[in-house]
Motif scaffolding. Structure first.
Motif, mmCIF file in Angstrom:
data_model
loop_
_atom_site.group_PDB
_atom_site.id
_atom_site.type_symbol
_atom_site.label_atom_id
_atom_site.label_comp_id
_atom_site.label_asym_id
_atom_site.label_seq_id
_atom_site.Cartn_x
_atom_site.Cartn_y
_atom_site.Cartn_z
ATOM 1 N N ARG A 84 0.848 -1.197 0.000
ATOM 2 C CA ARG A 84 0.000 0.000 0.000
ATOM 3 C C ARG A 84 0.880 1.242 0.000
ATOM 4 N N PRO A 85 0.330 2.364 -0.432
ATOM 5 C CA PRO A 85 1.111 3.608 -0.370
ATOM 6 C C PRO A 85 1.521 3.932 1.069
ATOM 7 N N CYS A 86 2.662 4.575 1.183
ATOM 8 C CA CYS A 86 3.147 5.012 2.488
ATOM 9 C C CYS A 86 3.613 6.456 2.338
ATOM 10 N N VAL A 87 3.170 7.315 3.244
ATOM 11 C CA VAL A 87 3.448 8.749 3.152
ATOM 12 C C VAL A 87 4.011 9.254 4.469
ATOM 13 N N SER A 88 5.023 10.101 4.365
ATOM 14 C CA SER A 88 5.549 10.822 5.518
ATOM 15 C C SER A 88 5.563 12.299 5.148
ATOM 16 N N ASN A 89 4.668 13.067 5.740
ATOM 17 C CA ASN A 89 4.579 14.492 5.433
ATOM 18 C C ASN A 89 5.511 15.351 6.285
ATOM 19 N N ASP A 90 6.272 14.704 7.159
ATOM 20 C CA ASP A 90 7.269 15.416 7.963
ATOM 21 C C ASP A 90 8.433 14.462 8.202
ATOM 22 N N ALA A 91 9.173 14.189 7.144
ATOM 23 C CA ALA A 91 10.200 13.155 7.187
ATOM 24 C C ALA A 91 11.266 13.405 8.247
ATOM 25 N N SER A 111 9.304 15.847 2.854
ATOM 26 C CA SER A 111 8.169 14.926 2.766
ATOM 27 C C SER A 111 8.545 13.832 1.784
ATOM 28 N N ALA A 112 8.011 12.637 2.022
ATOM 29 C CA ALA A 112 8.308 11.516 1.139
ATOM 30 C C ALA A 112 7.084 10.616 1.036
ATOM 31 N N ALA A 113 6.977 9.951 -0.103
ATOM 32 C CA ALA A 113 5.885 8.997 -0.301
ATOM 33 C C ALA A 113 6.366 7.894 -1.225
ATOM 34 N N ALA A 114 5.839 6.704 -1.026
ATOM 35 C CA ALA A 114 6.201 5.567 -1.873
ATOM 36 C C ALA A 114 4.949 4.771 -2.206
ATOM 37 N N PHE A 115 4.963 4.210 -3.411
ATOM 38 C CA PHE A 115 3.803 3.509 -3.946
ATOM 39 C C PHE A 115 4.257 2.186 -4.544
ATOM 40 N N PHE A 137 1.964 16.110 0.704
ATOM 41 C CA PHE A 137 1.097 15.082 0.114
ATOM 42 C C PHE A 137 -0.317 15.163 0.664
ATOM 43 N N THR A 138 -1.210 15.696 -0.164
ATOM 44 C CA THR A 138 -2.632 15.732 0.163
ATOM 45 C C THR A 138 -3.292 14.525 -0.495
ATOM 46 N N ASP A 139 -4.562 14.340 -0.238
ATOM 47 C CA ASP A 139 -5.288 13.228 -0.854
ATOM 48 C C ASP A 139 -5.205 13.282 -2.373
ATOM 49 N N LYS A 140 -5.221 14.490 -2.935
ATOM 50 C CA LYS A 140 -5.151 14.643 -4.389
ATOM 51 C C LYS A 140 -3.820 14.125 -4.935
ATOM 52 N N GLU A 141 -2.700 14.546 -4.353
ATOM 53 C CA GLU A 141 -1.394 14.092 -4.810
ATOM 54 C C GLU A 141 -1.246 12.592 -4.638
ATOM 55 N N ILE A 142 -1.704 12.095 -3.495
ATOM 56 C CA ILE A 142 -1.605 10.658 -3.237
ATOM 57 C C ILE A 142 -2.406 9.879 -4.277
ATOM 58 N N GLY A 143 -3.604 10.341 -4.589
ATOM 59 C CA GLY A 143 -4.437 9.679 -5.590
ATOM 60 C C GLY A 143 -3.790 9.667 -6.961
ATOM 61 N N LEU A 144 -3.207 10.800 -7.364
ATOM 62 C CA LEU A 144 -2.543 10.872 -8.661
ATOM 63 C C LEU A 144 -1.314 9.970 -8.715
ATOM 64 N N LEU A 145 -0.555 9.934 -7.636
ATOM 65 C CA LEU A 145 0.631 9.079 -7.605
ATOM 66 C C LEU A 145 0.253 7.601 -7.552
ATOM 67 N N GLU A 146 -0.823 7.283 -6.848
ATOM 68 C CA GLU A 146 -1.317 5.896 -6.871
ATOM 69 C C GLU A 146 -1.681 5.491 -8.293
ATOM 70 N N GLU A 147 -2.353 6.386 -8.997
ATOM 71 C CA GLU A 147 -2.728 6.107 -10.373
ATOM 72 C C GLU A 147 -1.491 5.945 -11.252
ATOM 73 N N ALA A 148 -0.475 6.766 -11.038
ATOM 74 C CA ALA A 148 0.764 6.641 -11.812
ATOM 75 C C ALA A 148 1.416 5.281 -11.573
ATOM 76 N N ALA A 149 1.465 4.854 -10.309
ATOM 77 C CA ALA A 149 2.053 3.546 -9.994
ATOM 78 C C ALA A 149 1.216 2.418 -10.599
ATOM 79 N N GLN A 150 -0.107 2.549 -10.588
ATOM 80 C CA GLN A 150 -0.968 1.537 -11.201
ATOM 81 C C GLN A 150 -0.776 1.496 -12.712
ATOM 82 N N ASP A 151 -0.645 2.668 -13.337
ATOM 83 C CA ASP A 151 -0.411 2.716 -14.779
ATOM 84 C C ASP A 151 0.934 2.079 -15.125
ATOM 85 N N LEU A 152 1.932 2.337 -14.306
ATOM 86 C CA LEU A 152 3.243 1.736 -14.512
ATOM 87 C C LEU A 152 3.148 0.216 -14.364
ATOM 88 N N SER A 153 2.414 -0.239 -13.373
ATOM 89 C CA SER A 153 2.214 -1.682 -13.179
ATOM 90 C C SER A 153 1.508 -2.296 -14.382
#
Length: 179
Positions: A84-91, A111-115, A137-153
Motif C-alpha cells: 500500500r502507499p506510504c506517506v511521511s509528510n514530515d520526514a 516529505s516523502a511517499a512511496a507507492f 502530500f494531500t489526498d489529491k497528490e496521493i491519488g494521482l501518484l497511486e494512479e501513476a504507480a498503477q499505470d506503470l504496473s
C-alpha cells in the motif's frame, strides 16, 4: 500523469520507461527527487533502478530493505511490505525515517511517499518521491501518484505478456521449424 502515460505508450524498454517516469515526476510535477526501486530477492534490499533529481547522491548511500528492520521501515520499505502507499509528510520528525534523517535534511527532502509497483499482481518494487516542503502530500497528490504507480504496473504487465508471447512463438518456431 499525462507525461507518464505518454511514456508508457511510447517506450517499450523498461529501463527507459522507469527513467522517463522519474524525470516527469521531477520536471512536470515538481518533486525534488523521484526514483524507482526494485526488490533484490537475494539481499532483500530495494535497489534503485531509475532516478531523477538525486543531485546530492542520496540514493548512493541510502540502504533500504524490505525487512521490518529500521532500514526497511521508511516509506519505500513500508510500501513494499504492506503493498500500500506510504506517506511521511514530515520526514525529519518521522521516527521511521531515523536511519536517513541527516541525509534527508542535507538534501532538503522534507516529505516523502512511496507507492507499490506490481508485476502480475505481486509487488516487485516501489515508486518513491520526495518534496521540499512538509505536508506536501494531500489526498489529491496521493491519488494521482497511486494512479501513476498503477499505470506503470499495467505497462509492466503488458511488457511481461508480450515477452511471454514472443517466447512462445520462438518455442513453436523451434519445434516446427516454421512460423
Amino acid at each position: 500523469l499525462s507525461r507518464i502515460n505518454k511514456a508508457i505508450v511510447k517506450i517499450s524498454d523498461r529501463s527507459s520507461l522507469f527513467s522517463s517516469v522519474c524525470q516527469a515526476l521531477v520536471e512536470a510535477a515538481g518533486f525534488r527527487m523521484a526514483w524507482i526501486g526494485w526488490h533484490d530477492r537475494e539481499t532483500n534490499r530495494i535497489l534503485p533502478v531509475a532516478r531523477w533529481g538525486d543531485v546530492d547522491g542520496y540514493l548512493d548511500s541510502a540502504v533500504i530493505t524490505a525487512d521490518d528492520l529500521p532500514e526497511g521501515r521508511g516509506v519505500s520499505g513500508s510500501a513494499f511490505r504492506s503493498c500500500r502507499p506510504c506517506v511521511s509528510n514530515d520526514a525529519l520528525n518521522d521516527e521511521c525515517a531515523a536511519p536517513w534523517r541527516e541525509t534527508l535534511q542535507a538534501c532538503g527532502f522534507l516529505s516523502a511517499a512511496a507507492f507499490p509497483v506490481r508485476v502480475k499482481g505481486d509487488v516487485r518494487g516501489v515508486l518513491s518521491v520526495y518534496a521540499g516542503s512538509t505536508d506536501f502530500f494531500t489526498d489529491k497528490e496521493i491519488g494521482l501518484l497511486e494512479e501513476a504507480a498503477q499505470d506503470l504496473s499495467f505497462a509492466l504487465d503488458n511488457h511481461e505478456r508480450e515477452t511471454e508471447r514472443r517466447r512462445a512463438e520462438l518455442v513453436v518456431f523451434n519445434d516446427t521449424g516454421t512460423t
